[in-house]
Write a protein that holds these residues in place. Structure first.
Motif, PDB file in Angstrom:
ATOM      1  N   MET A 175     -42.955 -40.007 -41.255  1.00 45.90           N
ATOM      2  CA  MET A 175     -42.984 -40.973 -42.350  1.00 45.90           C
ATOM      3  C   MET A 175     -44.044 -40.524 -43.354  1.00 45.90           C
ATOM      4  O   MET A 175     -45.161 -40.195 -42.963  1.00 45.90           O
ATOM      5  N   HIS A 176     -43.694 -40.523 -44.625  1.00 41.86           N
ATOM      6  CA  HIS A 176     -44.679 -40.171 -45.641  1.00 41.86           C
ATOM      7  C   HIS A 176     -45.835 -41.162 -45.581  1.00 41.86           C
ATOM      8  O   HIS A 176     -45.661 -42.367 -45.782  1.00 41.86           O
ATOM      9  N   THR A 177     -47.021 -40.666 -45.286  1.00 41.39           N
ATOM     10  CA  THR A 177     -48.201 -41.515 -45.150  1.00 41.39           C
ATOM     11  C   THR A 177     -49.373 -40.810 -45.811  1.00 41.39           C
ATOM     12  O   THR A 177     -49.560 -39.613 -45.649  1.00 41.39           O
ATOM     13  N   GLU A 178     -50.161 -41.579 -46.534  1.00 39.81           N
ATOM     14  CA  GLU A 178     -51.264 -40.985 -47.282  1.00 39.81           C
ATOM     15  C   GLU A 178     -52.560 -41.718 -46.974  1.00 39.81           C
ATOM     16  O   GLU A 178     -52.621 -42.949 -47.058  1.00 39.81           O
ATOM     17  N   GLY A 179     -53.574 -40.960 -46.580  1.00 43.39           N
ATOM     18  CA  GLY A 179     -54.907 -41.526 -46.408  1.00 43.39           C
ATOM     19  C   GLY A 179     -55.681 -41.387 -47.703  1.00 43.39           C
ATOM     20  O   GLY A 179     -55.767 -40.297 -48.269  1.00 43.39           O
ATOM     21  N   ILE A 180     -56.252 -42.482 -48.172  1.00 44.80           N
ATOM     22  CA  ILE A 180     -56.871 -42.520 -49.503  1.00 44.80           C
ATOM     23  C   ILE A 180     -58.295 -43.056 -49.409  1.00 44.80           C
ATOM     24  O   ILE A 180     -58.558 -44.039 -48.703  1.00 44.80           O
TER      25      ILE A 180
END
Length: 679
Positions: A561-566
């Motif tokens: 799943m496209h997941t982004e830590g920001i």
């Protein structure tokens, strides 16, 4: 990265079916190193000690897909050729390989073993990359060789065949020994490799060597010498194994030898010869010199068979998530001191004690790693800066090399790697050594390349980790680096209370992890609500910026799943544009110095109708989500520098359950393998 395995029985009667199963099981243990294709090579005809190339006929089986696809196809093929599976062989050498594609698509023609041509006079299994394979291929094409695969490996057996033919045509027509042929080949190879060679011209012999890729020899002897120890030169009945990883050896033997770079092992007539080689093309000939005796080099594996089995768990990743209380205890055992009033509370890292003074005088400390190991170092950076007062910089290994970033003699470079064999991190280590920095290794693998080449270091003791998505190694790395910060910072009056609070927190950390593991069902329920989503954002800051990065990495690598830590402080500089009522957002807002700032982030996301999931300290839901507008995950509160160990566990569980619910293979995520030992 790939997994290579070999099995040789000498004066030990083994049925062909048993030999096949040993090879298959070896590959099963190594499948986490590559699972897009695999292959084995065994002998069809008699493998007696007097067999020669006229009676020995190698059988090569290669198949696309996982190991079980290979097993099924092998039994179908041997059934069709009416091969006697019950034939008993007193001597036999078999090799096996499981592949993670780097050159050429997953297909039987690109699988290993790769052969020298019709008849498969020479066969090779390979882990690594040959960087000058194009030049070698052009040369071999001019000499009449034809190529069937797109692999870099195929040049190796063809080069062996060419050199063997040349040596046979030399003065007197006497062929060189297997070791001599291989060493001449190695002088032409550039890159990283672990190689195992098999040939019908050298029946019942194996030659293996390594540079930059792991390779371990396992020895199981059925009779002892007069002195009660293993001898490399006797003819006692024995079984010998070669493997990329100790996990494939522990069920057979605990007596192992970890080959060093530029070492070659020759297995012949039940004897083990360890030789040193040089790839210096300027040297004439291929002179080998004997290395350390096998007897003195053998060590005993600490691993138990239970560690490589799933037990009651369905997947290795699940097992390893739940093993974290024990792995943290093991990591800290003997290193934390909670003495009386005279000794106080302290930390002892034996691998660093002789270098602490140098580290404390450093101009700066560089953390260098890749992926999860980089994230673990990022989580530990604030406490190291706080306690040591030394500037700490972060470097992704590949980027450091691409930029040729400056490293000075006054620097301390800390290399973090779970396997100790990560290619980019190893290359960065060579770069730092060349520039004169003090190099420290933090790995989970005793005897790994990084552990050997650094000046000093710490073994994290997390235990065997087979799941591709690192879990317990990550939390143990953070704990080791927190202890590193305590050791470097020293025990001064000004920081005494802070140090003692951290040490108390470390002692209690395994119990806190046990508490947070009770959220398993809650995280499964959350995963069921997110299973159909296409994207997920995670916001963190301070100590928990790394948690956001690592949590996102876990979800993307196994759940696909496209997941982004920001970094939450960057929310207004672009990411805020993504927020709407549909996109799920996890905000990590446990109590620390950044808590009030995270409260503000939550308010702004809520004002824009963000679909929020908030991780907060136990009992703190009202302070982060007034009115209960968001879903809350409550976790135990610990010292701020240890909170990332607690906060990552629910996200590991979320990633695991998302993967299962989405129908993907948890332990074998698409396009990934456990340890990236090639660039």
């Amino acid at each position: 990265m790939c997994g290579i395995f070999a099995y040789l029985n000498y004066n030990v009667e083994r049925q062909r079916s048993h030999i096949l199963e040993v090879l298959f099981n070896g590959l099963r243990r190594l499948e986490y190193r590559g699972y897009d294709s695999s292959g084995i090579a065994i002998d069809a005809s008699s493998s007696s000690p007097v067999a020669d190339s006229s009676t020995l006929h190698p059988l090569v089986f290669r198949q696309e897909g996982n190991i079980e696809s290979l097993v099924k196809s092998v039994y179908q093929e041997v059934g069709a050729m009416d091969l006697n599976m019950e034939e008993s062989l007193s001597v036999h050498a078999g090799i096996a390989h499981t592949r993670w594609a780097t050159h050429g698509e997953p297909a039987p023609r690109n699988s290993h073993p790769q052969g020298s041509g019709p008849g498969n006079d020479f066969l090779v299994v390979h882990n690594g990359i040959i960087t000058n394979h194009k030049v070698l291929k052009e040369t071999l094409l001019r000499h009449g060789f034809t190529f069937e695969s797109e692999t870099d490996t195929e040049v190796i057996p063809k080069l062996v065949k060419y050199i063997f033919d040349q040596s046979s045509e030399g003065e007197g027509g006497q062929a060189a020994t297997f070791s001599q042929v291989v060493i001449e080949v190695l002088r032409h190879l550039e890159g990283a490799y672990a190689l195992i060679f098999k040939s019908k011209h050298y029946p019942n012999e194996l030659v293996a060597c390594k540079r930059g890729s792991p390779l371990i020899l396992g020895v199981k002897e059925f009779a002892e010498d007069d002195d009660g120890g293993f001898s490399s030169s006797n003819g006692n009945p024995k079984e010998l194994f070669l493997s990329s990883d100790e996990s494939a050896l522990v069920e057979h033997t605990k007596r192992v030898l970890r080959l060093q770079d530029d070492e070659l092992v020759h297995l012949k007539d039940g004897r083990v010869s360890i030789l040193k080689f040089s790839s210096d093309r300027g040297r004439s000939g291929g002179v080998l010199r004997r290395s350390t005796s096998v007897q003195s080099a053998l060590s005993v594996l600490e691993m138990e068979v239970e560690q490589i089995n799933k037990g009651t768990y369905k997947h290795y990743m699940q097992k390893e998530i739940h093993e974290q209380p024990e792995s943290l205890n093991t990591t800290m055992r003997g290193r934390l001191i909670r003495g009386g009033s005279s000794n106080g509370k302290n930390v002892l890292l034996g691998g660093l004690k002789d270098h602490l003074r140098t580290i404390r005088r450093s101009r700066r400390i560089l953390f260098i790693g890749c992926g999860t190991s980089y994230n673990a170092a990022l989580a530990a950076r604030p406490i190291l800066e706080e306690l040591s007062g030394i500037p700490v910089t972060m470097e992704i290994a590949s980027d450091l090399l691409d930029r040729k970033g400056p490293i000075y003699r006054e620097d301390t470079a800390v290399f973090v790697s779970q396997s100790g064999e990560t290619a980019d991190t190893l290359n960065a280590l060579e770069y730092a050594l060349d520039n004169g920095a003090l190099c420290v290794g933090i790995t989970n693998a005793v005897g790994s390349a990084i552990a050997r080449k650094t000046h000093c270091g710490v073994h994290i003791n997390a235990g065997c980790e087979i799941g591709v998505a690192s879990t317990k190694a990550y939390t143990s790395q953070i704990v080791v680096m927190a202890m590193l910060a305590l050791a470097i910072g020293g025990n001064t009056i000004s920081n005494q209370s802070r140090r003692e609070a951290i040490i108390d927190g470390l002692f209690d950390l395994p119990n806190k992890v046990r508490e947070v593991l009770k959220l398993n069902q809650e995280m499964r329920d959350l995963a069921s609500q997110l299973v159909a989503e296409q994207s997920l954002l995670m916001f963190g800051r301070g100590y928990n910026y790394a948690t956001a990065l690592e949590g996102a990495l876990k979800v993307k690598e196994v759940a696909l799943m496209h997941t982004e830590g920001i970094l939450a402080g960057e929310m207004k500089h672009g990411p805020l544009a993504l927020v709407d009522e549909n996109l799920p957002i996890i905000v990590i807002a446990t109590h620390d110095s950044c808590f009030s700032k995270q409260q503000s982030v939550i308010q702004q996301l809520h004002a824009r109708k963000g679909r929020l999931i908030v991780m907060c300290s136990r009992g703190g839901a009202a302070s982060v989500c007034p009115g209960g507008a968001s879903r809350v995950i409550e976790v135990p509160q610990v010292e701020d520098c240890l909170q990332p160990v607690i906060n990552i566990v629910p996200l590991q569980l979320l990633a695991y359950h998302l993967t299962v619910l989405r129908g993907y293979n948890v332990d074998q995520p698409r396009n990934l393998a456990k340890s990236v030992t090639t660039e």
